[in-house]
Design a protein around this motif. Structure first.
Motif, PDB file in Angstrom:
ATOM      1  N   THR A 155      35.478 121.807 118.942  1.00 37.28           N
ATOM      2  CA  THR A 155      36.509 121.402 117.987  1.00 37.28           C
ATOM      3  C   THR A 155      37.438 120.336 118.547  1.00 37.28           C
ATOM      4  OG1 THR A 155      36.499 123.732 117.424  1.00 37.28           O
ATOM      5  CG2 THR A 155      38.229 122.399 116.460  1.00 37.28           C
ATOM      6  N   ASN A 156      37.659 120.389 119.854  1.00 38.09           N
ATOM      7  CA  ASN A 156      38.607 119.452 120.447  1.00 38.09           C
ATOM      8  C   ASN A 156      37.933 118.284 121.169  1.00 38.09           C
ATOM      9  OD1 ASN A 156      40.994 120.820 119.591  1.00 38.09           O
ATOM     10  ND2 ASN A 156      40.472 122.430 121.061  1.00 38.09           N
TER      11      ASN A 156
ATOM     12  N   ARG B 184      41.542 114.433 120.217  1.00 40.43           N
ATOM     13  CA  ARG B 184      40.238 114.938 120.661  1.00 40.43           C
ATOM     14  C   ARG B 184      39.810 114.178 121.916  1.00 40.43           C
ATOM     15  NH1 ARG B 184      39.606 116.065 115.022  1.00 40.43           N
ATOM     16  NH2 ARG B 184      38.924 118.228 114.823  1.00 40.43           N
TER      17      ARG B 184
ATOM     18  N   ARG C 252      42.584 124.371 115.783  1.00 35.38           N
ATOM     19  CA  ARG C 252      42.498 123.611 117.029  1.00 35.38           C
ATOM     20  C   ARG C 252      42.923 124.428 118.261  1.00 35.38           C
ATOM     21  NH1 ARG C 252      42.698 118.081 116.368  1.00 35.38           N
ATOM     22  NH2 ARG C 252      42.288 118.049 118.601  1.00 35.38           N
TER      23      ARG C 252
ATOM     24  N   GLY D  62      40.116 127.331 118.524  1.00 29.96           N
ATOM     25  CA  GLY D  62      38.709 126.920 118.461  1.00 29.96           C
ATOM     26  C   GLY D  62      37.924 127.606 117.357  1.00 29.96           C
TER      27      GLY D  62
END
Lengths: 434, 434
Positions: free
Chosen positions: A153-154, B345, B403, B406
């Protein structure tokens, strides 16, 4: 109301709306259909089917329909008010329907097997069927299919098996190291016709987010053509997600369209941004909080960002060869974050304060020739790529409108520039040593 | 290699590749086909056809094929090395082909009229035919068709007859005053299934630039659903071009997806940006000329821009009703100009300097709950619209990823949120007094 019975590749695929709630589709090939559509058998179906078949018998229609294999599906509406007959001509490739929603009368069979659509009120279940179809498509396209397949996700997330990047919808190896990026889907399609296939046909994938990618061979080099839509963000999506699925160094050339800022540049010419690109951005704070930002400029003009020199030279020479030297101009490109406000277009429906914007841009960059919406981002990301120089970038744009004179390219000249210019870019990319 | 013979709506349309140079398509219904395809008659065709028909006769195939009206097209390859037979079953709706490229042997007819594809090398002329098709499509879609129809280069240009805005491809009245804006084409399709048609069916138009629009009725109110792709620029295109073709006040609600910034917000919830939206932009100068801009921040965080209060309240209450109060959260939205760098990100392939970006955003806006890419632009343009208040805007986004934790939404919950949330937005828009 329309249902479909289709046969593709010689194999039968039955698709049909199911009545929601009370009734359900019933068919004499029910098992096969259910297997295909993953629908549980419905005990009510037998009852409804029997009724429908009795009616068919009464009209002598079943016998006629039974000639191999003509009539297969009988269907009742959800409300039980009437019934619908769905006849699928069983010719190898066929879409044929007979529908009579909410009618107790059997629609007459057409002897010639032509599809007949008897107009009638929309049955309740049709939107539901459309919705099921749309949901099924979401299922296959939604980037999140289950917890297990969407990870990181990151970082740069992927989903599915094989793991596909979220927005381009592509996986490793589906695009090449050498890419031509365009904004029109039809331009991508046109350029893809110059590619020869690696296997049986040129690879093609349209993503749910508006990207369209082709991959094939040109001059024995593997090459891709991708239509990305418009704007800085779409270019950002493309460069970053392409980088994530391509191994080794990359070369990306943009073929766009633009307005040109100099009177002497003719429409239909192709401009190469060999002297770099600057960004014009709307200064949102100036508009949203005018008091707090009194005296601030409504638009911000950035420094120049340079393309790759070797690739740009190759692109320019290849274009000159294909179009003639007089049809290719070189200079500075301006990238704007809007087609309207940041390009100085007047729109009385919005507060834009952009009447002197073009003048300001030309004061800072007197040699600026073109104005469009993606090149700066491409150059910037190429220069930000790691390891340094691992992405080479260049940009060429067809001048479709001359802003000072109001001249506009005609269709024929535009098509020529797209076709021959596009081919020249494929040529340049295929020659580049990566 | 594939040619198509299609018939739609009961009328014949013959389409086929023509051999380039030496050979040409010939058919017994040549005139009709040529009229349809606008192709000049070819004197060579008669000769080739006669040869092909002789061969058919020899195999006794013509007789069988001549049963009304089965076999129509005979075709030779460009190279004259062999010949291809293109058989079109003349059932009203049909796509059937028999191809035997580079073979002197007649492919046997299938008794059941199944389409047969005999694999063979790609004939030379296929890319050319593809190209012609693509060029024809460009002709119909290119925004510049002739000098006379593309005007107002320095305003909001339109082209064609009726005059269509350049990027959405729509003309006056084709979208409604009330619009739901989404980013996925499949989501637009799903929501369009809730609309009932104004005429015979729900209006649909996909533009060459990646936009997809539907217009129909919901609760007797005229409503549109438009998929716009992603990013500030695509939203800018949409709002400005929609404004140009819609009369009177407008209401626009976005239904997007987002990552959420707060641990306590569950995935699958829908967030309403009732407390406004702030913009995070990459500071390009910081990266391109680090010395000149030493000490500058790599990302710029804007002030908040507010949505329309009345519409937002209506959206929130409608969502709560449809999904349950526990599934709806309200707060501040963050709009970023990239899915990657400006959303913090980590991507090792680019210099981004964004490891503490999220922290900085949360320092300034502790109540920020969501991060996506369009809402700020929608709110900003609505607030910039003239006359003031003529565009009302609100935004709701499905939280697909948390975020901090996750966590990722599963497919089923996402689909529910899109379907029921989307319907709630249609409901809210239909209730609004404009």
């Amino acid at each position: 109301m329309t249902s479909l019975a289709t046969a593709a590749g010689g194999r039968w695929i039955w698709k049909a709306c199911r009545a929601r709630g009370r009734g359900r589709l019933s068919c004499r090939h029910g098992r096969r259909w259910r297997e295909k559509c993953k629908v549980a058998p419905n005990p009510a179906a037998t009852h409804w089917r029997a009724g429908a078949e009795r009616r068919l018998d009464r009209g002598g229609l079943r016998k006629r329909a039974a000639r191999p294999p003509r009539l297969r599906l009988a269907r009742l509406t959800a409300r039980g008010e009437g019934w619908q007959l769905l006849k699928a001509c069983c010719r190898p490739i066929v879409r044929a329907l007979v529908l009579a929603p909410h009618s107790r009368h059997l629609p007459p069979f057409s002897r010639s097997c032509r599809p007949r659509c008897v107009p009638g009120p929309m049955a309740d279940e049709e939107p539901a069927a459309k919705r099921r179809k749309a949901l099924a498509r979401l299922d296959s396209q939604a980037f999140v299919q289950s917890k297990s397949v969407y990870a990181d996700t990151n970082g740069v997330p992927r989903s599915g098996d094989p793991p596909r990047v979220l927005h381009l919808g592509l996986t490793d190896g589906e695009i090449a190291n050498r890419v031509v990026v365009v904004g029109h889907h039809s331009r991508a399609e046109l350029l893809s016709s110059f590619l020869s296939p690696e296997g049986s046909e040129v690879f093609k994938l349209a993503s749910d987010r508006g990207f369209l990618a082709y991959t094939g061979l040109y001059n024995d080099q593997r090459l891709s053509i991708v239509s990305i839509g418009m704007g800085l963000s779409m270019m950002d999506f493309f460069v970053r997600e392409a980088r994530a699925i391509v191994q080794g160094p990359m070369a990306i050339v943009r073929l766009g369209t633009c307005g040109c800022l100099q009177e002497w540049v003719k429409v239909g010419c192709v401009s190469v941004a060999s002297a770099g690109s600057a960004l014009v951005q709307r200064n949102y704070s100036h508009f949203d909080a005018p008091k707090a930002h009194a005296g601030s400029e409504p638009y911000l003009i950035s420094d120049l960002c340079m393309p790759d020199a070797e690739l740009t030279a190759l692109v320019a020479s290849s274009l000159q060869e294909a179009l003639g030297a007089q049809k290719v101009v070189e200079g500075i490109n301006i990238t704007a974050d809007s087609f309207y406000s940041s390009q100085g277009r007047a729109d009385p429906a919005f507060t834009d304060e952009n009447s002197v914007l073009i003048e300001k841009v030309l004061q800072r960059y007197p040699k600026a020739i073109t104005m469009e919406m993606e090149s700066f981002q491409l150059f910037h990301l190429a220069r930000s790529s790691l390891p340094k120089g691992s992405i080479k970038a260049a940009a060429a744009v067809v001048n479709v409108a001359n802003r000072p004179t109001g001249d506009v390219v005609d269709g024929e000249a535009l098509r020529c520039a797209e076709r021959d210019g596009g081919r020249a870019l494929l040529q340049a990319l295929s020659k580049l040593k990566l």
